[in-house]
Motif scaffolding. Sequence first.
Motif, short mmCIF file in Angstrom:
data_model
loop_
_atom_site.label_atom_id
_atom_site.label_comp_id
_atom_site.label_asym_id
_atom_site.label_seq_id
_atom_site.Cartn_x
_atom_site.Cartn_y
_atom_site.Cartn_z
N ALA A 122 -11.43 -31.11 35.97
CA ALA A 122 -12.24 -29.99 35.48
C ALA A 122 -11.37 -28.88 34.90
O ALA A 122 -11.75 -28.25 33.90
N VAL A 123 -10.21 -28.61 35.51
CA VAL A 123 -9.34 -27.54 35.00
C VAL A 123 -8.28 -28.08 34.05
O VAL A 123 -7.75 -27.34 33.23
N GLU A 124 -7.95 -29.38 34.16
CA GLU A 124 -6.95 -29.96 33.27
C GLU A 124 -7.40 -29.90 31.81
O GLU A 124 -6.57 -29.84 30.91
N ARG A 125 -8.71 -29.91 31.58
CA ARG A 125 -9.21 -29.86 30.20
C ARG A 125 -8.77 -28.59 29.48
O ARG A 125 -8.65 -28.58 28.26
N ASN A 126 -8.54 -27.51 30.24
CA ASN A 126 -8.11 -26.25 29.61
C ASN A 126 -6.61 -26.20 29.39
O ASN A 126 -6.11 -25.26 28.77
N VAL A 127 -5.89 -27.16 29.92
CA VAL A 127 -4.42 -27.12 29.88
C VAL A 127 -3.84 -28.26 29.06
O VAL A 127 -2.91 -28.05 28.26
N THR A 128 -4.32 -29.46 29.23
CA THR A 128 -3.71 -30.62 28.59
C THR A 128 -4.75 -31.46 27.85
O THR A 128 -5.95 -31.28 28.01
N ARG A 129 -4.22 -32.40 27.07
CA ARG A 129 -5.10 -33.32 26.34
C ARG A 129 -4.99 -34.73 26.89
O ARG A 129 -5.21 -35.70 26.16
#
Length: 409
Positions: A122-129
Amino acid sequence: MRLLTKLAWRNLWRNRRRTLITISAIVFATLLSLVMRGIQLGTYDQNISWALNLFSGYIQLQNPEFKDNPSLHRSFFFTKEMRQELENDDRVRGFAPRVYGDGLISFKQNSLGAALFGIDPAVERNVTRMADKINAGRMIASAKAYEIVLGRTLLKNLNADVGDTVVILSQGYDGALGNMKYRIVGSVRTGMQDFDRAAVFMGIDNLQQLVTMHGRVSVVAIALHDLHDIDDVSEDLNARLDTSKVSVLPWEEVMPDMKQGIELDNYSGMLMLAILIVIVAFGILNTVLMSVTERFREFGILLSIGMPQRQLVTLVLIETVYMLLIGIIIGNILALGINMYLEANPITLTGDYAAMTEEYGWLPVMPSIVLPSSMFNTSIAILSISLLAALYPLYRVFTLEPLKGIRYT
């Protein structure tokens, strides 16, 4: 002085062909230097941004000893105060706590070593692809789901498939061995061989449970809106956070191999530029020396009727500066147009060369970038070295004796 500038301008066009050839050489050198540099820096920016957005993040928070000894015991608690510092910074696009571990993954008769990455999708979407690199199945649903995503090569080497169940064995924070069953829901192809060969992505809560981390995290990956804010944000976080508990590391310290590769390529590019500038400087030397030698008789007459030697040297110097400025200005204008075009329409590599570039983890695209600092530095370098090359002809004029000048043939 005004008279000297007028005389210098007129003298410049007395031999129009030679002047134009020299200016063309300066234009070509300036143009080539700026376009090469623009493509080089643009390619670096794109690949750095691509690599950082893929998984590592622009900046990472780590235990001060994790970099040298990345073990479970070099983890830390991601406190509420740290979270608030990141949330209150407008330059931060997102941040993602992670747990890193090692383990053994088994499917039927096959067992392989694996690098375990505990993430919260859920939070990785804002940081990585990383979710965009799924080539089969899907990404794990949540931080608590008993699901994993394997690197494409690891999945192949296990002879497993999406939908199969595997067992992961790992040593925990307390030293005890733990194992759990997980269902493979997808595979990822990043283009980075190490990742594709060993990576296992799973929910952060699940990995914390497997290795008994109990709320501790290995790193916090931070993504920024602008790549060029990395140094400023790192400096600010270092000032605000307790550096005895957590270190703020920019990507250069997280991925030193990539930094060294870029530095090596950058040095070779700068060497090529230096060679090009030196060649132009020799052209300036030749042109100015020929110009003053041809005019020794004229200079001798001017000196004999009372023209000060310094004014004569100044006259030749102004002629040289005129040629350099005209060439550099035209070169900058042309380079600006070409770099802007290549920024909007990057060069795309194809065929074997594109495959080789991807094999080394780089994108097969070469965009350019327009940097005023690059234009200024290149222009100053060409101007300085060319003026340095003109010192010898100026010295010949400064030491010219009137009688020898008049008799010079």
